[in-house]
Design a protein around this motif. Structure first.
Motif, PDB file in Angstrom:
ATOM      1  N   TRP A 157       0.813  -1.217   0.000  1.00  0.00           N
ATOM      2  CA  TRP A 157       0.000   0.000   0.000  1.00  0.00           C
ATOM      3  C   TRP A 157       0.844   1.262   0.000  1.00  0.00           C
ATOM      4  O   TRP A 157       0.436   2.296  -0.545  1.00  0.00           O
ATOM      5  CB  TRP A 157      -0.984  -0.014   1.175  1.00  0.00           C
ATOM      6  CG  TRP A 157      -1.902  -1.198   1.109  1.00  0.00           C
ATOM      7  CD1 TRP A 157      -1.965  -2.244   1.980  1.00  0.00           C
ATOM      8  CD2 TRP A 157      -2.872  -1.488   0.083  1.00  0.00           C
ATOM      9  NE1 TRP A 157      -2.898  -3.166   1.565  1.00  0.00           N
ATOM     10  CE2 TRP A 157      -3.480  -2.726   0.406  1.00  0.00           C
ATOM     11  CE3 TRP A 157      -3.278  -0.837  -1.079  1.00  0.00           C
ATOM     12  CZ2 TRP A 157      -4.468  -3.314  -0.385  1.00  0.00           C
ATOM     13  CZ3 TRP A 157      -4.263  -1.413  -1.865  1.00  0.00           C
ATOM     14  CH2 TRP A 157      -4.842  -2.638  -1.514  1.00  0.00           C
ATOM     15  N   TYR A 198       1.638   2.379  -3.372  1.00  0.00           N
ATOM     16  CA  TYR A 198       0.485   2.879  -4.116  1.00  0.00           C
ATOM     17  C   TYR A 198      -0.012   4.238  -3.609  1.00  0.00           C
ATOM     18  O   TYR A 198      -0.712   4.951  -4.319  1.00  0.00           O
ATOM     19  CB  TYR A 198      -0.649   1.827  -4.045  1.00  0.00           C
ATOM     20  CG  TYR A 198      -1.993   2.306  -4.558  1.00  0.00           C
ATOM     21  CD1 TYR A 198      -2.147   2.740  -5.880  1.00  0.00           C
ATOM     22  CD2 TYR A 198      -3.113   2.328  -3.729  1.00  0.00           C
ATOM     23  CE1 TYR A 198      -3.385   3.183  -6.348  1.00  0.00           C
ATOM     24  CE2 TYR A 198      -4.348   2.769  -4.185  1.00  0.00           C
ATOM     25  CZ  TYR A 198      -4.481   3.200  -5.496  1.00  0.00           C
ATOM     26  OH  TYR A 198      -5.703   3.638  -5.946  1.00  0.00           O
ATOM     27  N   PHE A 216      -2.845   6.834  -5.214  1.00  0.00           N
ATOM     28  CA  PHE A 216      -4.152   6.911  -4.560  1.00  0.00           C
ATOM     29  C   PHE A 216      -4.532   8.364  -4.289  1.00  0.00           C
ATOM     30  O   PHE A 216      -5.640   8.811  -4.612  1.00  0.00           O
ATOM     31  CB  PHE A 216      -4.116   6.107  -3.254  1.00  0.00           C
ATOM     32  CG  PHE A 216      -5.361   6.228  -2.423  1.00  0.00           C
ATOM     33  CD1 PHE A 216      -6.524   5.563  -2.788  1.00  0.00           C
ATOM     34  CD2 PHE A 216      -5.374   7.010  -1.272  1.00  0.00           C
ATOM     35  CE1 PHE A 216      -7.688   5.682  -2.025  1.00  0.00           C
ATOM     36  CE2 PHE A 216      -6.518   7.129  -0.499  1.00  0.00           C
ATOM     37  CZ  PHE A 216      -7.676   6.465  -0.879  1.00  0.00           C
ATOM     38  N   LEU A 224      -6.780   1.707  -8.209  1.00  0.00           N
ATOM     39  CA  LEU A 224      -5.805   0.663  -7.893  1.00  0.00           C
ATOM     40  C   LEU A 224      -5.381  -0.154  -9.119  1.00  0.00           C
ATOM     41  O   LEU A 224      -4.188  -0.347  -9.366  1.00  0.00           O
ATOM     42  CB  LEU A 224      -6.419  -0.267  -6.831  1.00  0.00           C
ATOM     43  CG  LEU A 224      -5.514  -1.350  -6.270  1.00  0.00           C
ATOM     44  CD1 LEU A 224      -4.372  -0.742  -5.463  1.00  0.00           C
ATOM     45  CD2 LEU A 224      -6.317  -2.318  -5.386  1.00  0.00           C
ATOM     46  N   SER A 236      -3.053   1.393 -11.691  1.00  0.00           N
ATOM     47  CA  SER A 236      -1.836   1.984 -11.125  1.00  0.00           C
ATOM     48  C   SER A 236      -0.621   1.075 -11.331  1.00  0.00           C
ATOM     49  O   SER A 236      -0.615  -0.080 -10.898  1.00  0.00           O
ATOM     50  CB  SER A 236      -2.034   2.231  -9.623  1.00  0.00           C
ATOM     51  OG  SER A 236      -0.776   2.390  -8.980  1.00  0.00           O
ATOM     52  N   ALA A 251       0.928   0.122  -7.917  1.00  0.00           N
ATOM     53  CA  ALA A 251       0.265  -0.954  -7.153  1.00  0.00           C
ATOM     54  C   ALA A 251       0.556  -2.309  -7.790  1.00  0.00           C
ATOM     55  O   ALA A 251       0.677  -3.328  -7.094  1.00  0.00           O
ATOM     56  CB  ALA A 251      -1.239  -0.714  -7.087  1.00  0.00           C
ATOM     57  N   PHE A 305      -7.970  -3.616   0.484  1.00  0.00           N
ATOM     58  CA  PHE A 305      -8.031  -2.204   0.074  1.00  0.00           C
ATOM     59  C   PHE A 305      -9.061  -1.458   0.934  1.00  0.00           C
ATOM     60  O   PHE A 305      -8.811  -0.338   1.395  1.00  0.00           O
ATOM     61  CB  PHE A 305      -8.406  -2.150  -1.413  1.00  0.00           C
ATOM     62  CG  PHE A 305      -8.281  -0.800  -2.072  1.00  0.00           C
ATOM     63  CD1 PHE A 305      -7.409   0.172  -1.590  1.00  0.00           C
ATOM     64  CD2 PHE A 305      -9.025  -0.516  -3.217  1.00  0.00           C
ATOM     65  CE1 PHE A 305      -7.292   1.408  -2.231  1.00  0.00           C
ATOM     66  CE2 PHE A 305      -8.926   0.706  -3.859  1.00  0.00           C
ATOM     67  CZ  PHE A 305      -8.063   1.670  -3.370  1.00  0.00           C
ATOM     68  N   ARG A 347      -7.864   1.829   2.895  1.00  0.00           N
ATOM     69  CA  ARG A 347      -8.262   3.091   2.289  1.00  0.00           C
ATOM     70  C   ARG A 347      -8.918   4.032   3.298  1.00  0.00           C
ATOM     71  O   ARG A 347      -9.797   3.633   4.041  1.00  0.00           O
ATOM     72  CB  ARG A 347      -9.252   2.788   1.152  1.00  0.00           C
ATOM     73  CG  ARG A 347      -9.612   3.945   0.277  1.00  0.00           C
ATOM     74  CD  ARG A 347     -10.408   3.492  -0.939  1.00  0.00           C
ATOM     75  NE  ARG A 347     -11.733   2.987  -0.608  1.00  0.00           N
ATOM     76  CZ  ARG A 347     -12.122   1.737  -0.776  1.00  0.00           C
ATOM     77  NH1 ARG A 347     -11.311   0.825  -1.276  1.00  0.00           N
ATOM     78  NH2 ARG A 347     -13.349   1.371  -0.449  1.00  0.00           N
ATOM     79  N   THR A 382     -11.127   1.047  -7.048  1.00  0.00           N
ATOM     80  CA  THR A 382     -10.414  -0.165  -7.457  1.00  0.00           C
ATOM     81  C   THR A 382     -10.226  -0.221  -8.967  1.00  0.00           C
ATOM     82  O   THR A 382      -9.106  -0.316  -9.458  1.00  0.00           O
ATOM     83  CB  THR A 382     -11.163  -1.434  -6.978  1.00  0.00           C
ATOM     84  OG1 THR A 382     -11.354  -1.340  -5.572  1.00  0.00           O
ATOM     85  CG2 THR A 382     -10.368  -2.695  -7.314  1.00  0.00           C
TER      86      THR A 382
END
Ligand SMILES: [Zn+2]
Ligand SMILES: [Zn+2]
Length: 271
Positions: A40, A43, A47, A53, A56, A59, A144, A148, A160
């Motif tokens: 995470w 990412y 984000f 997600l 990305s 990620a 997630f 999140r 997502t």
């Protein structure tokens, strides 16, 4: 409200309910391949910048196993006896996909918007591929959800997969009632402002109007007077996989369209 009772009252949904149950049973019979949970921290920057997600690079979630599960699902469906148009289309799609090199990779890219892949019956493939891929992604979506910070993703598209919401859900009790948006593709639910339209740019002050549907205690249509977009809303809790499935409220789409309102999200049920 049980789903059986609801289907009794909406008998015109029975063919679709049977088809959906058949696909779900077939999907439950395929092996779920392992999904790697992203790091995470890698990412976080994407984000915060609003990059969902799956697209990305940081990620680095690989959807290719979801493509393999789609192929397995299709194989399972075509080995069973169905009838009619669905059966014919599924067989034609299966035959075509067997001819494609690296087909599981192509399916994964197709779900993320690759338009160079032109399968026959793209609507059917999208429906089956998301059905299989949502199962593959479930551990990632759950992780997630845990990571999140909802306050940092108040956006109209799915955190997502990037799709626009197929539905909304109201949860909790007044005055703290919250609205969740629900992705019709990957199944993620995320929080959004209660009173603003998720679809127009300057959404802050636009109030949504709610349209009650006769005979529906839990489903209604929220629409925006400024942009005419609508969002079907489930105003209950429980049985989410049924009431947020999109197909169980297709009659609301008909009503909304008759009123000149616009649906913003793609539907997986344009089969
Ligand atoms: Zn999604
Ligand atoms: Zn609007």
């Amino acid at each position: 409200m049980t789903t059986d009772l609801w289907l009794e009252e909406h008998s015109y949904f029975k063919p679709l309910a049977e088809l959906s149950a058949q696909v779900d049973r077939a999907a439950a019979g395929i092996d779920v391949l392992d999904a790697r949970i992203p790091d995470w921290e890698d990412y976080r920057e994407d984000f915060l910048a609003g990059v969902p997600l799956l697209p990305s690079n940081a990620a680095a979630v690989d959807l290719e196993p979801g493509g393999r599960m789609t192929v397995a699902l299709l194989e399972r469906l075509t080995s069973a006896t169905f009838s009619g148009k669905f059966d014919e289309e599924a067989r034609a799609l299966d035959a075509e996909l067997r001819r494609k090199p690296e087909v599981s990779r192509r399916i994964a890219d197709f779900l993320l918007g690759d338009e160079t892949f032109a399968p026959p019956f793209p609507g059917l493939l999208r429906y089956l591929a998301w059905t299989a891929t949502a199962r593959f992604l479930r551990p990632v979506v759950n992780a997630f959800d845990g990571w999140r910070d909802e306050e940092l993703w108040v956006r109209s598209y799915c955190p997502t997969c990037g799709s626009l919401p197929a539905m909304a859900q109201l949860v909790g009790v007044a005055p703290g009632r919250r609205r969740l948006l629900s992705c019709g593709c990957c199944g993620t639910r995320w929080q959004y402002r209660r009173m603003a339209c998720p679809f127009c740019e300057s959404s802050n002050d636009h109030r949504l109007s709610a349209l009650a549907i006769e005979g529906e205690k839990y489903l209604r249509i929220d629409y925006c007077q400024a942009c005419q977009a609508y969002l079907k809303t489930y105003a209950g809790e429980g049985n989410e996989s049924f009431f947020l499935a999109d197909w169980t409220s297709l009659h609301l789409d008909v009503i909304a369209r008759d009123r000149g309102l616009k649906r913003m999200a793609n539907s997986l049920y344009e089969l």
